[in-house]
Structures are given as structure tokens and as C-alpha cells.
Design a protein around this motif. Structure first.
Motif, PDB file in Angstrom:
ATOM      1  N   ASP A   1       0.514  -0.913  -0.225  1.00  0.00           N
ATOM      2  CA  ASP A   1       0.228  -0.168  -0.395  1.00  0.00           C
ATOM      3  C   ASP A   1       0.795   1.562  -0.241  1.00  0.00           C
ATOM      4  OD1 ASP A   1      -2.396  -2.045   0.021  1.00  0.00           O
ATOM      5  OD2 ASP A   1      -2.405  -1.646   1.609  1.00  0.00           O
ATOM      6  N   THR A   2       2.040   1.110   0.376  1.00  0.00           N
ATOM      7  CA  THR A   2       3.217   2.533   0.639  1.00  0.00           C
ATOM      8  C   THR A   2       4.080   2.732  -0.780  1.00  0.00           C
ATOM      9  OG1 THR A   2       4.307   0.966   1.798  1.00  0.00           O
ATOM     10  CG2 THR A   2       3.238   1.769   2.841  1.00  0.00           C
ATOM     11  N   ALA A   3       3.118   1.952  -1.791  1.00  0.00           N
ATOM     12  CA  ALA A   3       3.901   1.925  -2.936  1.00  0.00           C
ATOM     13  C   ALA A   3       3.773   3.527  -3.810  1.00  0.00           C
ATOM     14  CB  ALA A   3       3.601   1.593  -4.234  1.00  0.00           C
ATOM     15  N   PRO A   4       4.927   4.467  -4.073  1.00  0.00           N
ATOM     16  CA  PRO A   4       4.756   5.562  -4.533  1.00  0.00           C
ATOM     17  C   PRO A   4       3.638   6.005  -5.697  1.00  0.00           C
ATOM     18  CG  PRO A   4       6.546   4.260  -5.646  1.00  0.00           C
ATOM     19  CD  PRO A   4       5.644   3.738  -4.971  1.00  0.00           C
ATOM     20  N   VAL A   5       4.178   7.310  -5.940  1.00  0.00           N
ATOM     21  CA  VAL A   5       1.870   7.491  -7.290  1.00  0.00           C
ATOM     22  C   VAL A   5       2.990   7.022  -8.704  1.00  0.00           C
ATOM     23  CG1 VAL A   5       1.094   9.519  -7.688  1.00  0.00           C
ATOM     24  CG2 VAL A   5       1.266   8.988  -5.219  1.00  0.00           C
ATOM     25  N   ALA A   6       1.639   7.057  -9.054  1.00  0.00           N
ATOM     26  CA  ALA A   6       2.172   6.705 -10.986  1.00  0.00           C
ATOM     27  C   ALA A   6       2.317   8.904 -11.460  1.00  0.00           C
ATOM     28  CB  ALA A   6       0.620   6.208 -11.147  1.00  0.00           C
ATOM     29  N   ARG A   7       3.530   8.615 -11.705  1.00  0.00           N
ATOM     30  CA  ARG A   7       3.423   9.802 -12.669  1.00  0.00           C
ATOM     31  C   ARG A   7       3.130   9.592 -13.654  1.00  0.00           C
ATOM     32  NH1 ARG A   7       8.572  11.943 -12.501  1.00  0.00           N
ATOM     33  NH2 ARG A   7       8.918  10.161 -11.717  1.00  0.00           N
TER      34      ARG A   7
ATOM     35  N   GLY B   1      -0.815  19.099 -12.644  1.00  0.00           N
ATOM     36  CA  GLY B   1       0.191  19.197 -13.521  1.00  0.00           C
ATOM     37  C   GLY B   1      -0.107  18.608 -14.730  1.00  0.00           C
ATOM     38  N   PHE B   2      -0.080  17.825 -14.889  1.00  0.00           N
ATOM     39  CA  PHE B   2      -0.043  16.380 -15.778  1.00  0.00           C
ATOM     40  C   PHE B   2       0.349  16.612 -17.537  1.00  0.00           C
ATOM     41  CE2 PHE B   2      -0.674  12.030 -14.335  1.00  0.00           C
ATOM     42  CZ  PHE B   2       0.007  12.518 -12.830  1.00  0.00           C
ATOM     43  N   ALA B   3       1.286  17.070 -18.535  1.00  0.00           N
ATOM     44  CA  ALA B   3       0.685  17.024 -19.486  1.00  0.00           C
ATOM     45  C   ALA B   3      -0.121  15.729 -19.778  1.00  0.00           C
ATOM     46  CB  ALA B   3       2.402  16.190 -20.523  1.00  0.00           C
ATOM     47  N   ILE B   4      -1.245  16.596 -21.120  1.00  0.00           N
ATOM     48  CA  ILE B   4      -1.817  15.040 -21.732  1.00  0.00           C
ATOM     49  C   ILE B   4      -2.149  14.915 -22.563  1.00  0.00           C
ATOM     50  CG2 ILE B   4      -3.337  15.345 -19.984  1.00  0.00           C
ATOM     51  CD1 ILE B   4      -5.498  17.702 -21.156  1.00  0.00           C
TER      52      ILE B   4
ATOM     53  N   ASN C   1       7.856  16.320 -19.926  1.00  0.00           N
ATOM     54  CA  ASN C   1       7.367  16.963 -18.473  1.00  0.00           C
ATOM     55  C   ASN C   1       7.492  16.070 -16.843  1.00  0.00           C
ATOM     56  OD1 ASN C   1       5.763  18.358 -15.826  1.00  0.00           O
ATOM     57  ND2 ASN C   1       3.727  18.414 -18.002  1.00  0.00           N
ATOM     58  N   PRO C   2       8.662  17.199 -15.921  1.00  0.00           N
ATOM     59  CA  PRO C   2       8.798  16.719 -15.080  1.00  0.00           C
ATOM     60  C   PRO C   2       8.206  15.906 -13.871  1.00  0.00           C
ATOM     61  CG  PRO C   2       9.528  18.624 -14.679  1.00  0.00           C
ATOM     62  CD  PRO C   2       8.583  18.453 -16.043  1.00  0.00           C
ATOM     63  N   ARG C   3       6.151  16.435 -14.195  1.00  0.00           N
ATOM     64  CA  ARG C   3       5.824  16.119 -13.172  1.00  0.00           C
ATOM     65  C   ARG C   3       4.486  15.040 -13.960  1.00  0.00           C
ATOM     66  NH1 ARG C   3       5.945  21.830 -13.685  1.00  0.00           N
ATOM     67  NH2 ARG C   3       4.668  21.756 -15.577  1.00  0.00           N
ATOM     68  N   GLY C   4       4.656  14.867 -14.598  1.00  0.00           N
ATOM     69  CA  GLY C   4       4.319  13.525 -15.578  1.00  0.00           C
ATOM     70  C   GLY C   4       3.241  13.298 -16.474  1.00  0.00           C
TER      71      GLY C   4
ATOM     72  N   MET D   1      -7.658   4.916 -12.412  1.00  0.00           N
ATOM     73  CA  MET D   1      -6.074   5.593 -12.420  1.00  0.00           C
ATOM     74  C   MET D   1      -6.161   6.763 -11.523  1.00  0.00           C
ATOM     75  SD  MET D   1      -7.168   5.364 -16.820  1.00  0.00           S
ATOM     76  CE  MET D   1      -8.654   5.597 -17.498  1.00  0.00           C
ATOM     77  N   MET D   2      -6.975   7.840 -11.339  1.00  0.00           N
ATOM     78  CA  MET D   2      -6.954   8.456 -10.952  1.00  0.00           C
ATOM     79  C   MET D   2      -6.677   8.618  -9.454  1.00  0.00           C
ATOM     80  SD  MET D   2      -8.227  10.877 -11.802  1.00  0.00           S
ATOM     81  CE  MET D   2      -8.334  12.292 -10.650  1.00  0.00           C
ATOM     82  N   GLN D   3      -6.565   7.112  -8.354  1.00  0.00           N
ATOM     83  CA  GLN D   3      -6.144   6.813  -7.278  1.00  0.00           C
ATOM     84  C   GLN D   3      -4.643   6.311  -7.541  1.00  0.00           C
ATOM     85  OE1 GLN D   3      -8.004   3.857  -5.424  1.00  0.00           O
ATOM     86  NE2 GLN D   3      -6.579   3.918  -3.050  1.00  0.00           N
ATOM     87  N   ALA D   4      -4.260   5.579  -8.573  1.00  0.00           N
ATOM     88  CA  ALA D   4      -3.339   5.575  -9.090  1.00  0.00           C
ATOM     89  C   ALA D   4      -2.187   6.907  -9.277  1.00  0.00           C
ATOM     90  CB  ALA D   4      -3.222   4.923 -10.364  1.00  0.00           C
ATOM     91  N   ALA D   5      -2.793   7.898  -9.804  1.00  0.00           N
ATOM     92  CA  ALA D   5      -2.213   9.414 -10.071  1.00  0.00           C
ATOM     93  C   ALA D   5      -2.142  10.181  -8.335  1.00  0.00           C
ATOM     94  CB  ALA D   5      -2.468   9.456 -11.665  1.00  0.00           C
ATOM     95  N   GLY D   6      -2.121   9.530  -7.682  1.00  0.00           N
ATOM     96  CA  GLY D   6      -2.371  10.565  -6.222  1.00  0.00           C
ATOM     97  C   GLY D   6      -3.173  11.123  -6.063  1.00  0.00           C
ATOM     98  N   VAL D   7      -4.692  11.313  -6.729  1.00  0.00           N
ATOM     99  CA  VAL D   7      -5.707  12.089  -6.526  1.00  0.00           C
ATOM    100  C   VAL D   7      -7.306  11.252  -6.425  1.00  0.00           C
ATOM    101  CG1 VAL D   7      -6.786  14.448  -7.757  1.00  0.00           C
ATOM    102  CG2 VAL D   7      -4.829  13.506  -8.515  1.00  0.00           C
TER     103      VAL D   7
END
Length: 502
Positions: free
Chosen positions: A28-34, A179-182, A337-340, A482-488
Motif C-alpha cells: 500500500d505504501t508504493a509510490p504514486v504513478a506519475r 500539472g500533468f501533460a495530457i 514534463n517532470p510532473r507527469g 487511474m485517478m487513485q494511482a496518480a494520487g488524486v
């Protein structure tokens, strides 16, 4: 004849076996998907996957996405399907089995599970379209056939975006919150249903030029690559892009922040797109690539050859990039984009081939998706950058099935059946009996989900939550994964009522 109860028991055993075969999931402590990458095989069911795999290797499950660690199944129904099955849709009291009933359709798609008595009639009775299905992934909401990220019923009030009935998409949310690029990529016009649902909003998928204007003028993704070019010769076809938008792209209205590249007669589309992507990445600009057939529309379909033991698929033209080349060009720009970033890339020609009951081009377009997935995996695996499976989620799936195709006889590598037309439409095109079709339209069959990387444990956690005792994931749940994986994480807008396990 197999009974429904015994068939469900066998399917449950198969589902449990597949679940046990999956690897242990991340903590559960894995990092966020950027980096969130969603690849779509429009209109693809597992029989299409098997057919393409047989052609390429002589084996049924050898495609690039068949090798990914997470493999699951997805229900694809929309509000239109739900109501045709007799339900009155209430987003706060959804009865999932009115959208897809495992007792009628199966716990697993055929041939992973048995074909139940009456399943064909059930699957062909009602099914989603691409607009409403893509809206589920893009927004987490169910809607009606034809809607592009708009509430069911086409209201002029409500929603969660501008109180006009429109729905905020994952691309909009991730750009705002992180701040993701899309970006969106498609082998069909970029204004068609699947790409449009992620970067536009409309009550009708048919409003192509209005959708295109919203994408290019207001949403303004960092990358748009797709079909819909007005043509390289003869009378231009502006059915998919407004003439004024095309003129602005060519005339330089967006020159300050956008690199535009288009199909040109005699020009290698892949090389031109790669050069444009390098320039956009180097200069910090957006990228718009416009391709398609000479009179607008789809990319030209790859041409498979009947070469027993030596499969070969030839490009119909070099003026369009391949699906893999278009997807890699998008990644090259988005990755700066360094933010993801968030990317949706659709192999949309699979659906068109299936509408025609065109086995030959179905095989080549699924093979195109296979090449695209392999290219993305290699992109994430490449050394020397900060993109890895620890911070990337890759999902491959299909928005719906199409054609109710069934394989009658497995073919070897490089083999194609005798096919009397590229536009069969349930006619007697396949005298050898190697393949049969039940429809020229969509079906309500379960589709497959394949995934790798940060967030796959979230997919596993969703299994069976709408359908207890099964591994079925609802398509709206992919949005939340996808939203939860991205931390939102987003609170679900839909509430299913409990249903009994089969």
C-alpha cells in the motif's frame, strides 16, 4: 447441453485459477504513478486477440499484452443498455446485473469460460457504443449512447464541471491537480468518440467539427495525433475538422506554442512525425499531427499476407505513421514534463474492421495494437530517464466487443482463411468455416483488461465489488483506479446496490 448452473461453476473455477496465477501485488505504501498510459483496442474481444496471435505466432496467447502481469475482465454496459434490459437508471441505486448479468453472459468471456445457453441473444440484444464507454473511463460516470463526457439524459444543468451537464475528465483533473501533460492518439479521426471523450464534452458524438474546435481551441492538449485529415488531393473533406481550425493550424495561429505536422503526398509520415515530436520536445511546444486517408477519416489499414509459416503484414502507405510510431511520438513530447503525463492511445481501426466482418484487417489491426503495446513497454524499460514501472501505470483494454466473432478452426502462423470480400456484413465470406460472425455491430460481452506497473494492485482490489463472487471490474472503476494511482482519488459518483454472488 451444459446447464447454466454447471457452466457458472466451471467458470468460477477458471476465474479462481486465473486469480491464483497472478503475481503478488505491491504494498500500500508504493509510490504514486506519475505516468498513466491507457491503450485501447476499440471493438476488440478475446477471440480477435486469439486470431491475431495465431497469425503472428501459431499460438493463441502470445501477443505483447498477453505477457503482462495483471489480466482481468471488464463489464462495458452503458445507460442505454441498462434501460433496454428493463432497468430505470438511478446512479445512486444501480443494479449491476441489469447492465451485465453473469448468469446470462458468463463470468468470463468465451472461450476463457463456457458459452452459456442463450448467451448469443443476450450479448447481441443491447450494447454500449464507444462514446458512452469512453466516457466511463474518462469521468467515472455512466451515460447514454452517443454522449461525450456528458450526463445521461442530456441536461443543460448539473454535472461536475460547469453546471451545464458536462463532466470533468481524467485529463482535465490530472492537469489541474498534478500539472500533468495530457495527450490523445488515435488511428481514426481525433474528433471521434474515444479520443474526444477524454478532451471534449458534447451531447452528440456526431458533432465532429465542434468537438475538434473544443479540443484545439479550449482544451488544448499537449499532444493530439489522429486521423481526420481533409485530404492530400482533390476536393478537401472537412467532415472531421473545421476548415477554420485546419487553416489556423497550417497558417500559424498556434505557431508560438504548437508544432503542426500533417499527411502529405509522397512524404514518409513516420519520419515527419518523429521530426515534429523532437522539435516539440526540444522547444517545449505542443504537438498536433493530422493524418488519415486521402479523403479524410481513418489511417490506411495494414495488409496481412497469407504466408503459411512466415507471417507478414505490409503497410498500405508510408504517408501515415503506424499506431506504434504515433504513440511513441506522443510519449516523446509528454515525457518532457517532470510532473507527469496522461496518455490515451486508441487503435480504432479494429472496430471498423469488425463492423465489416473483415477477418483479414481485424488481424492486422490487432497486430498493430500488439506492436504499439510492445513499443510502450520498451519505452518504459529504456534506461537513462526517470520513467520506470515504479512510477508508471499501463492499462490495455477494449471499450466493447464487436461482431460476435467465433473461431471455428485454429489457423497456423501466417495463415488466413479464404475471404471473398473486405466488406462481408454477415454474408457467406468464409467458405472454409474457419471463422463465423454473429453481428455487424457491438455486443455486451466482457472485454479483457491487461496492466503493468504502479496501480495494478488497485485493479485487483476492485474485482467483484460490483459483482460479488466474480473477478469482473466495471468500466467506471478504471477511472477510479487511474485517478487513485496518480494520487488524486475521487469519491465514486455511482452507487451499486448489493447483488448476490453466483
Amino acid at each position: 447441453m451444459m446447464t447454466r448452473r454447471s457452466a457458472l461453476n466451471l467458470a468460477a473455477i477458471a476465474a479462481t485459477t486465473l486469480l491464483a496465477a497472478l503475481p503478488a501485488q505491491a504494498a500500500d505504501t508504493a509510490p504514486v504513478a506519475r505516468h498513466v498510459i491507457l491503450l485501447i483496442g476499440d471493438g476488440m474481444n478475446i477471440e480477435h486477440e486469439i486470431a491475431a496471435s495465431q497469425y503472428l505466432s501459431g499460438k493463441p496467447f502470445s501477443l505483447s499484452f498477453h505477457q503482462l502481469p495483471y489480466q482481468g475482465v471488464q463489464a462495458t454496459w452503458d445507460v442505454t443498455t441498462y434501460e433496454r434490459h428493463g432497468g430505470r437508471y438511478d446512479p445512486q441505486a444501480i443494479v449491476p446485473t441489469l447492465g451485465y448479468d453473469p448468469a446470462k453472459g458468463g463470468l468470463l468471456p468465451y472461450p476463457l469460460g463456457p458459452e452459456l445457453d442463450g448467451a448469443r441473444a443476450y450479448h447481441l440484444g443491447a450494447a454500449t457504443d464507444s462514446a458512452s464507454s469512453a466516457t466511463t473511463w474518462a469521468t467515472g460516470y455512466k451515460t447514454d449512447d452517443g454522449n461525450i463526457s456528458w450526463l445521461s439524459g442530456d441536461p443543460d444543468r448539473g454535472g461536475n464541471r460547469r453546471d451545464d451537464g458536462s463532466l470533468k475528465t481524467i485529463a482535465e483533473r490530472l492537469r489541474e491537480a498534478r500539472g500533468f501533460a495530457i495527450g490523445v492518439v488515435s488511428t481514426v479521426p481525433f474528433t471521434h468518440a474515444t479520443p474526444a471523450a477524454f478532451v471534449a464534452h458534447d451531447k452528440s458524438r456526431k458533432h465532429y467539427t465542434a468537438i475538434g474546435s473544443e479540443i484545439l481551441q479550449r482544451t488544448r492538449p499537449d499532444v493530439v495525433i489522429g486521423g481526420g485529415h481533409p485530404g492530400t488531393s482533390g476536393r478537401p473533406d472537412f467532415g472531421f475538422i473545421a476548415e477554420t481550425d485546419y487553416a489556423d493550424l497550417k497558417g500559424g495561429r498556434y505557431a508560438a506554442d504548437t508544432v503542426f505536422v500533417e499527411r502529405q503526398a509522397g512524404t514518409d509520415g513516420a519520419q515527419a512525425l518523429q521530426a515534429a515530436a523532437r522539435r516539440a520536445a526540444a522547444e517545449g511546444k505542443k504537438l498536433v499531427g493530422l493524418y488519415g486517408k486521402k479523403q479524410g477519416g481513418l489511417f490506411d489499414w495494414p495488409e496481412p499476407q497469407h504466408r503459411p509459416g512466415a507471417p507478414r503484414i505490409e503497410r498500405a502507405t508510408t504517408e501515415n505513421p503506424s499506431y506504434a510510431e504515433a504513440t511513441l511520438a506522443a510519449l516523446q513530447v509528454l515525457a518532457r514534463n517532470p510532473r507527469g503525463f496522461f496518455l490515451m492511445a486508441e487503435q480504432g481501426d479494429i472496430d471498423w474492421a469488425n463492423h465489416n466482418n473483415d477477418y483479414r484487417h481485424m488481424v492486422s489491426t490487432v497486430a498493430s495494437l500488439h506492436d504499439g503495446v510492445k513499443a510502450v513497454v520498451d519505452f518504459v524499460d529504456r534506461p537513462g530517464d526517470d520513467i520506470s514501472w515504479d512510477n508508471t501505470l499501463l492499462i490495455i483494454t477494449a471499450d466493447h466487443s464487436n461482431s460476435y466473432m467465433r473461431i471455428g478452426k485454429a489457423l497456423g502462423a501466417g495463415e488466413l482463411p479464404e475471404q471473398r470480400s473486405d466488406d462481408c456484413n454477415l454474408t457467406r465470406c468464409y467458405p472454409g468455416g474457419e471463422v463465423s460472425y454473429g453481428s455487424g455491430g457491438h455486443s455486451n460481452e466482457l472485454t479483457r483488461i491487461y496492466a503493468r506497473g504502479q496501480g495494478t494492485e488497485l485493479l485487483k482490489a476492485q474485482e467483484g465489488s460490483w459483482y460479488p463472487g466474480t473477478r469482473i471490474v466495471d468500466n467506471t472503476q478504471l477511472f477510479h483506479v487511474m485517478m487513485q494511482a496518480a494520487g488524486v482519488p475521487v469519491e465514486p459518483a455511482l452507487k451499486p446496490v448489493p447483488v448476490a454472488a453466483p
